[in-house]
Each structure stands twice: as structure tokens, then as C-alpha cells.
Design an enzyme around this catalytic site. Structure first.
Site, mmCIF file in Angstrom:
data_model
loop_
_atom_site.group_PDB
_atom_site.id
_atom_site.type_symbol
_atom_site.label_atom_id
_atom_site.label_comp_id
_atom_site.label_asym_id
_atom_site.label_seq_id
_atom_site.Cartn_x
_atom_site.Cartn_y
_atom_site.Cartn_z
ATOM 1 N N CYS A 305 0.794 -1.234 0.000
ATOM 2 C CA CYS A 305 0.000 0.000 0.000
ATOM 3 C C CYS A 305 0.826 1.284 0.000
ATOM 4 O O CYS A 305 0.560 2.190 -0.811
ATOM 5 C CB CYS A 305 -0.963 0.018 1.189
ATOM 6 S SG CYS A 305 -1.665 -1.574 1.633
ATOM 7 N N ARG A 334 6.422 -11.327 5.634
ATOM 8 C CA ARG A 334 5.902 -11.166 6.986
ATOM 9 C C ARG A 334 6.404 -12.307 7.865
ATOM 10 O O ARG A 334 6.480 -13.458 7.429
ATOM 11 C CB ARG A 334 4.366 -11.163 6.986
ATOM 12 C CG ARG A 334 3.763 -10.037 6.151
ATOM 13 C CD ARG A 334 2.255 -10.080 6.152
ATOM 14 N NE ARG A 334 1.700 -9.097 5.224
ATOM 15 C CZ ARG A 334 0.413 -8.975 4.949
ATOM 16 N NH1 ARG A 334 -0.472 -9.776 5.543
ATOM 17 N NH2 ARG A 334 -0.006 -8.068 4.087
ATOM 18 N N GLN A 352 0.887 -10.837 -3.149
ATOM 19 C CA GLN A 352 -0.491 -10.367 -3.071
ATOM 20 C C GLN A 352 -0.945 -9.829 -4.418
ATOM 21 O O GLN A 352 -0.178 -9.184 -5.125
ATOM 22 C CB GLN A 352 -0.614 -9.258 -2.027
ATOM 23 C CG GLN A 352 -0.464 -9.706 -0.594
ATOM 24 C CD GLN A 352 -0.696 -8.555 0.374
ATOM 25 O OE1 GLN A 352 -0.101 -7.498 0.236
ATOM 26 N NE2 GLN A 352 -1.575 -8.760 1.337
ATOM 27 N N ASP A 354 -2.548 -7.214 -5.174
ATOM 28 C CA ASP A 354 -2.979 -5.953 -4.589
ATOM 29 C C ASP A 354 -3.503 -5.003 -5.652
ATOM 30 O O ASP A 354 -2.979 -4.956 -6.766
ATOM 31 C CB ASP A 354 -1.794 -5.276 -3.885
ATOM 32 C CG ASP A 354 -1.951 -5.271 -2.382
ATOM 33 O OD1 ASP A 354 -3.092 -5.371 -1.914
ATOM 34 O OD2 ASP A 354 -0.939 -5.172 -1.681
ATOM 35 N N HIS A 356 -5.267 -0.791 -5.713
ATOM 36 C CA HIS A 356 -5.752 0.372 -4.983
ATOM 37 C C HIS A 356 -6.457 1.298 -5.952
ATOM 38 O O HIS A 356 -5.971 1.552 -7.053
ATOM 39 C CB HIS A 356 -4.601 1.088 -4.280
ATOM 40 C CG HIS A 356 -3.958 0.259 -3.224
ATOM 41 N ND1 HIS A 356 -2.863 -0.540 -3.468
ATOM 42 C CD2 HIS A 356 -4.282 0.065 -1.916
ATOM 43 C CE1 HIS A 356 -2.532 -1.176 -2.361
ATOM 44 N NE2 HIS A 356 -3.376 -0.830 -1.400
ATOM 45 N N LYS A 436 -15.206 -2.375 5.526
ATOM 46 C CA LYS A 436 -14.671 -3.331 4.558
ATOM 47 C C LYS A 436 -15.699 -4.407 4.228
ATOM 48 O O LYS A 436 -16.676 -4.626 4.957
ATOM 49 C CB LYS A 436 -13.402 -3.986 5.087
ATOM 50 C CG LYS A 436 -13.601 -4.814 6.353
ATOM 51 C CD LYS A 436 -12.309 -5.503 6.778
ATOM 52 C CE LYS A 436 -12.508 -6.364 8.020
ATOM 53 N NZ LYS A 436 -11.316 -7.175 8.339
ATOM 54 N N HIS A 482 -8.542 -0.295 -0.799
ATOM 55 C CA HIS A 482 -7.638 -1.447 -0.899
ATOM 56 C C HIS A 482 -8.461 -2.632 -1.415
ATOM 57 O O HIS A 482 -9.614 -2.815 -0.999
ATOM 58 C CB HIS A 482 -7.083 -1.848 0.470
ATOM 59 C CG HIS A 482 -6.306 -0.788 1.168
ATOM 60 N ND1 HIS A 482 -4.934 -0.773 1.207
ATOM 61 C CD2 HIS A 482 -6.711 0.288 1.882
ATOM 62 C CE1 HIS A 482 -4.534 0.264 1.918
ATOM 63 N NE2 HIS A 482 -5.594 0.925 2.343
#
Length: 616
Positions: A305, A334, A352, A354, A356, A436, A482
Site C-alpha cells: 500500500c 511477513r 499479493q 494488490d 488500490h 470493509k 484497498h
């Protein structure tokens, strides 16, 4: 609640739903969906603890909750429990059940509870008591056994069916989930209302073992996790890498079609970035330690992000540019504790999918609806069509103005209603930075997997001072969305592998067609055909082992090759190939030109089979 899209057609792209039994499978309720089942499992955990302490007086009890498919209890016992111990415990539990002992709720003062606990020498209960708010309740089981508990339970053990439960396994567990605390022994059990439900539960467990992605990944040579390199790091083998490439290509194609642009961002950044984003304050325990480079500290990224935010902030934006949609297959790192890593499902390095979206407040509903449409399009391509949707609203601790939260939440609700998807509201379950939507997918044996998520964020735009120039010339904050559809490629690959049981559809299979030359004389023809197939974008191989035809076919079936092409003298003479399809059966002799056309169509229309008939 669940959402069901259009029913899948029967084709080479359909997931295997074979149950291994005749007739429809028995529906199994979850504990959270059945008050009676909750009472049964909660009570059964107490019966188990009573049986353990009767047989092993030195065992101390800790916690014993229900789960969605059963129950467990954690014990501190000087000796490890064995399989023979589990059988003895089960036998003792049946005795307790048959005595029809009452389970009674008693409300006590904190001092009374402390006195009773100290009399039993149960130190873990004292720790539990310290965290309980009044009123303090305990449940007795018969006259001799009790535990701190809020309930609910059945009235007496006669309501428990001695033929509808099983003790399943023993595992290690740390007290309070903290590796610094004592290691306990956790006994897992399952309990149902009827023996038929128990039998169905056992069948599904056996089916889950058959579908285990770790075993299939090894059998089909798709991936591995090498201890020498470190735990939780995935090595994609050529066959698995082929499949991953197909998934990524589909993902990119559909994102371009949906108006997204791609980003590529670094794997590390100066640690100050993570201070600005807030990850260092709220997420540090899940981040790997920083590294010193040129007198600056760099941090492996746990999230994509902030990089997308910096890209947005690289120039001043106008309201006319919004919405901006950016997507990235970004690998993140992680720290996961050793005890929680599991195949591809939970690893330390993963990619991911991902994305945005930076948009105007009035664009929220349209953008969320477009994301839901794209999510359905992608997931249904992999034959996931049944979903559970949760809408999580503002928690007690949050940031942002009430009006913005209301606008954002209403935008999510409006989009779900426009989509026609049923959903559950999780009051206060949103992130501190915005509401969310979470989506779970149902696999071929009825398991639900958390997968896609859509989150609105008021935090990062504020922290990074993001702006756009509004129509009136003022500077305004954009809304940031997100979004991940797979969640991570690794985890989705594991879920997908278990859904298909390794029997992947034609378009996705790492090896689509295997040619089986019966004699050495036809190898040249087989190699010529392989080149034609590969030139057409079809993943074709030749079995050069020289084994007998029966073994060639068995080897191909064990590797779950979608199409086997037998080549003998007749096929070489007539320019044909004799095809066997895993999904469509024996296709007989087929002209090579027809095979090329059909395979090309199947790669384009991912839900279609070859659709071939014999050449005669």
C-alpha cells in the site's frame, strides 16, 4: 448468508465434486449456526475434561472452547497423551454420558471462585479468573467436577449421543498462544447430533486428506518449501511455475479490461516510510528486522500500500483523473511463527494481488460494484461460485469524520445491493481506518475459505497528505480503496489445488497433452506433432520411457494429464492421434488439425472442453 452465482455448466473446467458415496451428501451445520450443536459441543468438552482428570489426576485444565466442527481442551499434563490414552478417555466419556449427569450453572463471587480454584490447585484457572468480569459463573458436571464457564450447555449428559462423537487428535499448544509460556497438550474432538452426521464429517476429513495441496504439490511436482533456504519460503518448480504464469496472465488480462494499470514497486524501502504509514507502530511484530544499507535502515515490505500511495503523491492530481485504478502482483514478507505455517496457506514470503483505487466520494458505489463484478469474474473462472459476504462497520476505536464513515459504509451497502448479493453485517468489525467487505469462497467439499477483501481507507491518505484538485479549485482528500481478489497467489493456489484435487482444467494444467508413442518407429511423428502443438501455445510433452502402452496411460493418469494422445503406426500413417480425455472420455482417432483447433479454443474459452468427436 451465502451468495450463489449462476450454476456451473458441466465441462472440462468444472471442479470435481465426487463425494465417494452414493446419493447426496449430508449437510453439516456449523456450531455458530446451531444453538443445539453449540450446547452439545460445549458440554462434550467438559465431559472430556472430566474424563481426562479422572484418568490422569495430575492433569490441569486450561481452556476448552467449541470450534465450528467440534471442540478441544488444553491440558498441562506431566506425560504426553497417546493414542491408547485417547481410546481410554473416550471410553470414560461414554460412561459419563450414560450416567445422565446434570450440568448446572452456579453464580459465585470472585472470592468464592478463588477459594475453590486454590483448593483444586489449578493455577491456570486463577489466571482465567483474573480476566473474567462479574458475574462469575461456573458449571458443575455431576457432583465432583466443575469449571469456570459462561455456557451454554445441555441440561444433562443424557442429551449427548455416545455414538455421535470422536476424539480426533492431540497437538501441542502454548498457554495463551505465547511461545514464552508453558507448552500444553490440546485434545481435539468432534461431536454431532446424529451418528450419520459424524460419519459424513469423517468422510469429509478423509476427502480433505486426499485433496491436501502439500501432497498433491509433491506428487505433481508443482512446488516445494526447502528447509535449507528457511521456513515459509516457496520454491515454484517448472510445472507449478507454468500454472502460476497462466493465473497471472488471466489476472492481468482481466484487470486491463477493467480499466486498471499495473505497477511494479520495490521489495524494500527506508524504514521511515513504515513509520509514516503506521506499520512500524501497529505491525512491527509481523515485520522482519531492518537492514543497514549506506547508513540508512531499510525494511522488507509487509504491504504494498505505501508504495502505491507514494506513486499517487508523485504529482498533483485533478478530480478529472479520478478514479485511478492501480494493480500489482507484489511480493511481501511477513514474520509468521513456526507453529502456524502450513504449506502454501501460510508462508513468510508471498505475492499479493494488490490493487488500490483512488476515487471521489461520489464514485465509491460504482467502484465497489465494479470490484465485485471483477471478483466474481475471476473466482468463477476457477469454479468458485458460492460465496459468503461480510460487511464490517466502524469499530469503537477509529479515525475519520462521522460523515465520511457514513458515506463510505453506505457506498458499500449500495454496491452490494446493486450486485444483488446477500451479506451479513459485522457491527464494529471494520478496520480502524475504514469499513470493509470480506468474501469467503466455498470449495468442492463444502469448506469456506477467506479470500477476497475490499477495504476503504481514510488513514493513509491522511498520513501521506494525499490530495486532488477539486472542481472548485480546492484541495481535497481522495478516497482510497484497498482490494485483493486472490488474497495471495500462494494461498489461492493451495485452495484451488484442493478444490480441484489436483485434477486441473485443461487451460490451467501444467501439462495439457501428453503424447504416447507406442513404438520407436513413430517417435519422429510424435515429435513433429509436439512441435505443432507447442507452436499453437499448447503445453505438450512426449513420454519417451518406452514402457508398454498400459503403463504409459497409467503414468499419465497418475499425473492427472487432461489429454493423452496415443500414437501407433495407424495414427502416423493417417495423420491422426487417438485421444483419451480425463473429463470427456475416449475421443477416438482425431485429426491433428482438429486437435490444434479444439485445444486453442479450450485455452481461449476457459470453461470449455475440447468438444471433439472421433475422426472415424
Amino acid at each position: 448468508m451465502s451468495v450463489t452465482a449462476a450454476a456451473p455448466s458441466i465441462s472440462s473446467g468444472s471442479a470435481s465434486t465426487t463425494t465417494g458415496t452414493e446419493g447426496p451428501a449430508i449437510a453439516l451445520p456449523k456450531t455458530s449456526e446451531s444453538e443445539q450443536l453449540l450446547r452439545i459441543r460445549h458440554s462434550m468438552s467438559h465431559v472430556m475434561a472430566m474424563a481426562v482428570q479422572k484418568l490422569f489426576p495430575k492433569a490441569q485444565v486450561t481452556i476448552g472452547p467449541w470450534t465450528e466442527s467440534g471442540f478441544y481442551y488444553d491440558f498441562d499434563s506431566p506425560d504426553p497423551f497417546t493414542e491408547a490414552d485417547l481410546k481410554a478417555i473416550k471410553k470414560e466419556m461414554i460412561k459419563i454420558i450414560n450416567k445422565k449427569l446434570p450440568l448446572e450453572r452456579i453464580e459465585v463471587s470472585r472470592a468464592e471462585a478463588e477459594t475453590k480454584i486454590k483448593a483444586q490447585n489449578e493455577p491456570y484457572k486463577l489466571e482465567i479468573l483474573a480476566g473474567i468480569q462479574e458475574p462469575i459463573t461456573l458449571y458443575t458436571l455431576g457432583e465432583d467436577w466443575w469449571d469456570l464457564c459462561a455456557g451454554p450447555h445441555v441440561a444433562n449428559t443424557g442429551e449427548l449421543n455416545p455414538k455421535a462423537f470422536e476424539l480426533e487428535s492431540v497437538a501441542g499448544a502454548y498457554w495463551r498462544g505465547d511461545e514464552a509460556n508453558a507448552q500444553l497438550q490440546r485434545i481435539y474432538g468432534t461431536a454431532w447430533e446424529t451418528p450419520e452426521q459424524l460419519a459424513e464429517h469423517k468422510r469429509r476429513k478423509e476427502e480433505a486428506l486426499r485433496r491436501d495441496h502439500r501432497r498433491i504439490g509433491t506428487d505433481l511436482d508443482l512446488f516445494s518449501i526447502e528447509d535449507e533456504a528457511g521456513a515459509g519460503l516457496v520454491f515454484w518448480h517448472p510445472r507449478g511455475a507454468r500454472m502460476r504464469l497462466q493465473i497471472e496472465n488471466l489476472w492481468r488480462e482481466l484487470h486491463f479490461n477493467a480499466g486498471y494499470e499495473l505497477l511494479y514497486t520495490p521489495h524494500v524501502a527506508d524504514i521511515s516510510l513504515w513509520k509514516t504509514s503506521g506499520h512500524l507502530d501497529f505491525y512491527s511484530e509481523s515485520m522482519f528486522g531492518p537492514m543497514q544499507v549506506d547508513e540508512r535502515e531499510y525494511q522488507l515490505k509487509p504491504m504494498n500500500c505505501p508504495f502505491h500511495v507514494l506513486t499517487y503523491a508523485s504529482t498533483l492530481r485533478s478530480y478529472r483523473e479520478l478514479p485511478i485504478r492501480w494493480a500489482e502482483l507484489g511480493t511481501v514478507y511477513r514474520y509468521e511463527r513456526p507453529g502456524v505455517m502450513h504449506g502454501l496457506m501460510r508462508v513468510r514470503g508471498f505475492t499479493q494481488d494488490d490493487a488500490h483505487v483512488f476515487c471521489l466520494p461520489e464514485q465509491i458505489s460504482d467502484e465497489i460494484l465494479a470490484i465485485l463484478d471483477l471478483t466474481e469474474q475471476i473466482l468463477s473462472t476457477f469454479d468458485f461460485r458460492n460465496y459468503e459476504i461480510n460487511l464490517s462497520t466502524r469499530p469503537e476505536k477509529s479515525i475519520g469524520e462521522d460523515a465520511v464513515w457514513e458515506l463510505a459504509t453506505n457506498g458499500l451497502i449500495e454496491a452490494l445491493n446493486r450486485k444483488g448479493w446477500a451479506y451479513k453485517i459485522d457491527e464494529g468489525g471494520g478496520a480502524f481506518y475504514g469499513p470493509k467487505i470480506d468474501l469467503k469462497i466455498e470449495d468442492a467439499i463444502g469448506r469456506m475459505w477467506q479470500c477476497s477483501t475490499i477495504q476503504l481507507d481514510f488513514n493513509l491518505p491522511e498520513r501521506f497528505d494525499l490530495e486532488y484538485v477539486a472542481a472548485d479549485g480546492s484541495r481535497q482528500r481522495p478516497i482510497m480503496i484497498h482490494r485483493a481478489i486472490f488474497g495471495s497467489l500462494e494461498r489461492f493456489f493451495g485452495i484451488m489445488t484442493e478444490n480441484y484435487a489436483g485434477d486441473f482444467p485443461f487451460w490451467l494444467a501444467p501439462e495439457q497433452i501428453r503424447l504416447l508413442p507406442v513404438t520407436d518407429e513413430v517417435r519422429g511423428y510424435a515429435e513433429q506433432m509436439q512441435q505443432q502443438l507447442k507452436a499453437a501455445g499448447i503445453r505438450a510433452t512426449i513420454d519417451h520411457s518406452g514402457d508398454r502402452l498400459g503403463k504409459l496411460i497409467r503414468n499419465g493418469e497418475q499425473m492427472k494429464i487432461p489429454v493423452l494422445g496415443v500414437i501407433g503406426a495407424k495414427e502416423a500413417e493417417t495423420g491422426t492421434v487417438s485421444l483419451r480425455s480425463r473429463r470427456e472420455g475416449d475421443l477416438g482417432s482425431v485429426a491433428v488439425a482438429d486437435l490444434l483447433a479444439a485445444a486453442g479454443r479450450a485455452n481461449q474459452d476457459r470453461a470449455a472442453g475440447l468438444g471433439l468427436s472421433a475422426a472415424g
